[in-house]
Design a protein around this motif. Structure first.
Motif, PDB file in Angstrom:
ATOM      1  N   PHE A   1      -5.216   8.536   2.458  1.00  0.00           N
ATOM      2  CA  PHE A   1      -5.711   9.052   3.730  1.00  0.00           C
ATOM      3  C   PHE A   1      -5.831   7.937   4.758  1.00  0.00           C
ATOM      4  N   MET A   2      -6.245   6.766   4.281  1.00  0.00           N
ATOM      5  CA  MET A   2      -6.346   5.601   5.155  1.00  0.00           C
ATOM      6  C   MET A   2      -5.181   4.666   4.818  1.00  0.00           C
ATOM      7  N   LEU A   3      -4.393   4.351   5.818  1.00  0.00           N
ATOM      8  CA  LEU A   3      -3.226   3.491   5.617  1.00  0.00           C
ATOM      9  C   LEU A   3      -3.643   2.025   5.590  1.00  0.00           C
ATOM     10  N   ASP A   4      -2.789   1.207   4.998  1.00  0.00           N
ATOM     11  CA  ASP A   4      -3.089  -0.216   4.864  1.00  0.00           C
ATOM     12  C   ASP A   4      -1.967  -1.044   5.479  1.00  0.00           C
ATOM     13  N   ASP A   5      -2.353  -2.141   6.071  1.00  0.00           N
ATOM     14  CA  ASP A   5      -1.419  -3.161   6.541  1.00  0.00           C
ATOM     15  C   ASP A   5      -2.037  -4.500   6.162  1.00  0.00           C
ATOM     16  N   PRO A   6      -1.575  -5.110   5.052  1.00  0.00           N
ATOM     17  CA  PRO A   6      -2.195  -6.347   4.585  1.00  0.00           C
ATOM     18  C   PRO A   6      -2.056  -7.514   5.559  1.00  0.00           C
ATOM     19  N   HIS A   7      -1.175  -7.375   6.543  1.00  0.00           N
ATOM     20  CA  HIS A   7      -0.971  -8.447   7.522  1.00  0.00           C
ATOM     21  C   HIS A   7      -1.946  -8.363   8.696  1.00  0.00           C
ATOM     22  N   ALA A   8      -2.638  -7.241   8.831  1.00  0.00           N
ATOM     23  CA  ALA A   8      -3.650  -7.064   9.873  1.00  0.00           C
ATOM     24  C   ALA A   8      -5.015  -6.980   9.180  1.00  0.00           C
ATOM     25  N   LEU A   9      -5.818  -8.020   9.329  1.00  0.00           N
ATOM     26  CA  LEU A   9      -7.067  -8.141   8.575  1.00  0.00           C
ATOM     27  C   LEU A   9      -8.002  -6.953   8.791  1.00  0.00           C
ATOM     28  N   VAL A  10      -8.221  -6.549  10.026  1.00  0.00           N
ATOM     29  CA  VAL A  10      -9.166  -5.462  10.302  1.00  0.00           C
ATOM     30  C   VAL A  10      -8.661  -4.159   9.695  1.00  0.00           C
TER      31      VAL A  10
ATOM     32  N   HIS B   1      -9.271   0.105   5.704  1.00  0.00           N
ATOM     33  CA  HIS B   1      -8.585   1.092   4.878  1.00  0.00           C
ATOM     34  C   HIS B   1      -9.341   1.362   3.578  1.00  0.00           C
ATOM     35  N   HIS B   2     -10.238   0.455   3.199  1.00  0.00           N
ATOM     36  CA  HIS B   2     -11.030   0.658   1.983  1.00  0.00           C
ATOM     37  C   HIS B   2     -12.005   1.823   2.111  1.00  0.00           C
ATOM     38  N   LEU B   3     -12.302   2.258   3.335  1.00  0.00           N
ATOM     39  CA  LEU B   3     -13.188   3.413   3.523  1.00  0.00           C
ATOM     40  C   LEU B   3     -12.561   4.711   3.024  1.00  0.00           C
ATOM     41  N   GLY B   4     -11.283   4.682   2.702  1.00  0.00           N
ATOM     42  CA  GLY B   4     -10.621   5.852   2.133  1.00  0.00           C
ATOM     43  C   GLY B   4     -10.598   5.848   0.618  1.00  0.00           C
ATOM     44  N   GLU B   5     -11.145   4.816  -0.004  1.00  0.00           N
ATOM     45  CA  GLU B   5     -11.146   4.719  -1.461  1.00  0.00           C
ATOM     46  C   GLU B   5     -12.184   5.669  -2.063  1.00  0.00           C
ATOM     47  N   PRO B   6     -11.994   6.036  -3.333  1.00  0.00           N
ATOM     48  CA  PRO B   6     -12.901   7.005  -3.980  1.00  0.00           C
ATOM     49  C   PRO B   6     -14.375   6.606  -3.950  1.00  0.00           C
ATOM     50  N   SER B   7     -14.680   5.339  -4.041  1.00  0.00           N
ATOM     51  CA  SER B   7     -16.096   4.943  -4.019  1.00  0.00           C
ATOM     52  C   SER B   7     -16.741   5.290  -2.676  1.00  0.00           C
ATOM     53  N   TRP B   8     -16.017   5.100  -1.589  1.00  0.00           N
ATOM     54  CA  TRP B   8     -16.580   5.420  -0.269  1.00  0.00           C
ATOM     55  C   TRP B   8     -16.632   6.922  -0.034  1.00  0.00           C
ATOM     56  N   THR B   9     -15.644   7.664  -0.544  1.00  0.00           N
ATOM     57  CA  THR B   9     -15.704   9.116  -0.379  1.00  0.00           C
ATOM     58  C   THR B   9     -16.849   9.697  -1.217  1.00  0.00           C
ATOM     59  N   LEU B  10     -17.153   9.049  -2.347  1.00  0.00           N
ATOM     60  CA  LEU B  10     -18.311   9.467  -3.138  1.00  0.00           C
ATOM     61  C   LEU B  10     -19.602   9.193  -2.367  1.00  0.00           C
ATOM     62  N   ILE B  11     -19.671   8.057  -1.698  1.00  0.00           N
ATOM     63  CA  ILE B  11     -20.848   7.736  -0.876  1.00  0.00           C
ATOM     64  C   ILE B  11     -21.009   8.769   0.233  1.00  0.00           C
ATOM     65  N   LEU B  12     -19.901   9.158   0.863  1.00  0.00           N
ATOM     66  CA  LEU B  12     -19.963  10.207   1.889  1.00  0.00           C
ATOM     67  C   LEU B  12     -20.550  11.490   1.314  1.00  0.00           C
ATOM     68  N   SER B  13     -20.075  11.884   0.147  1.00  0.00           N
ATOM     69  CA  SER B  13     -20.560  13.118  -0.473  1.00  0.00           C
ATOM     70  C   SER B  13     -22.033  13.021  -0.838  1.00  0.00           C
ATOM     71  N   ILE B  14     -22.453  11.891  -1.385  1.00  0.00           N
ATOM     72  CA  ILE B  14     -23.854  11.714  -1.772  1.00  0.00           C
ATOM     73  C   ILE B  14     -24.765  11.741  -0.545  1.00  0.00           C
ATOM     74  N   VAL B  15     -24.375  11.044   0.512  1.00  0.00           N
ATOM     75  CA  VAL B  15     -25.178  11.052   1.746  1.00  0.00           C
ATOM     76  C   VAL B  15     -25.204  12.456   2.340  1.00  0.00           C
ATOM     77  N   GLY B  16     -24.097  13.179   2.261  1.00  0.00           N
ATOM     78  CA  GLY B  16     -24.070  14.557   2.741  1.00  0.00           C
ATOM     79  C   GLY B  16     -25.049  15.443   2.000  1.00  0.00           C
TER      80      GLY B  16
ATOM     81  N   PHE C   1      -5.064   3.300  16.564  1.00  0.00           N
ATOM     82  CA  PHE C   1      -4.464   2.359  17.511  1.00  0.00           C
ATOM     83  C   PHE C   1      -3.420   1.471  16.852  1.00  0.00           C
ATOM     84  N   HIS C   2      -3.636   1.104  15.604  1.00  0.00           N
ATOM     85  CA  HIS C   2      -2.687   0.223  14.930  1.00  0.00           C
ATOM     86  C   HIS C   2      -1.398   0.962  14.541  1.00  0.00           C
TER      87      HIS C   2
END
Length: 119
Positions: free
Chosen positions: A19-28, A33-48, A87-88
């Motif tokens: 869901f979140m794309l990655d470009d290893p050459h662009a630091l930001v 892009h790590h916000l699309g990983e399962p651990s962050w989606t689990l955090i979203l669900s728990i906070v919800g 934007f990227h």
């Protein structure tokens, strides 16, 4: 309502691959892009779920305030991440950034209108 939106977003993003794309050459871009990983989606669900429970239980003003703080922080992070991604990779704001902006504003309005306090 923001709790349901957060839970639904967490479930939706956990079902999506890349869901979140990655470009290893662009630091930001690489960092957000790590916000699309399962651990962050689990955090979203728990906070919800926490926000839904805090909103349903009107006795705990403290829980409601913490739910709004967590919702505001998460939606701000995703607003930033989606804007960076848009934007990227696209050069313009996309619909997910726009919807995230409106959810973030609704959390701020809820907090400002004593939504985190007792009614």
């Amino acid at each position: 309502m923001s709790g349901f939106e957060t839970l639904a977003t967490g479930i939706f993003m956990s079902a999506q691959q890349h869901f979140m794309l990655d470009d290893p050459h662009a630091l930001v871009v690489h960092v957000v892009h790590h916000l699309g990983e399962p651990s962050w989606t689990l955090i979203l669900s728990i906070v919800g779920v926490y926000a839904i429970m805090a909103g349903a239980c009107r006795r705990s003003e403290h829980a409601q305030k913490w739910a709004l703080i967590a919702l505001g922080a998460l939606w701000w992070a995703y607003l930033f991440a989606f804007a960076v991604q848009d934007f990227h990779f696209r050069g313009q704001i996309g619909i997910r950034t726009l919807f995230t902006f409106f959810i973030f504003i609704s959390v701020l309005v809820e907090a400002a209108s004593d939504g985190g306090g007792s009614r």
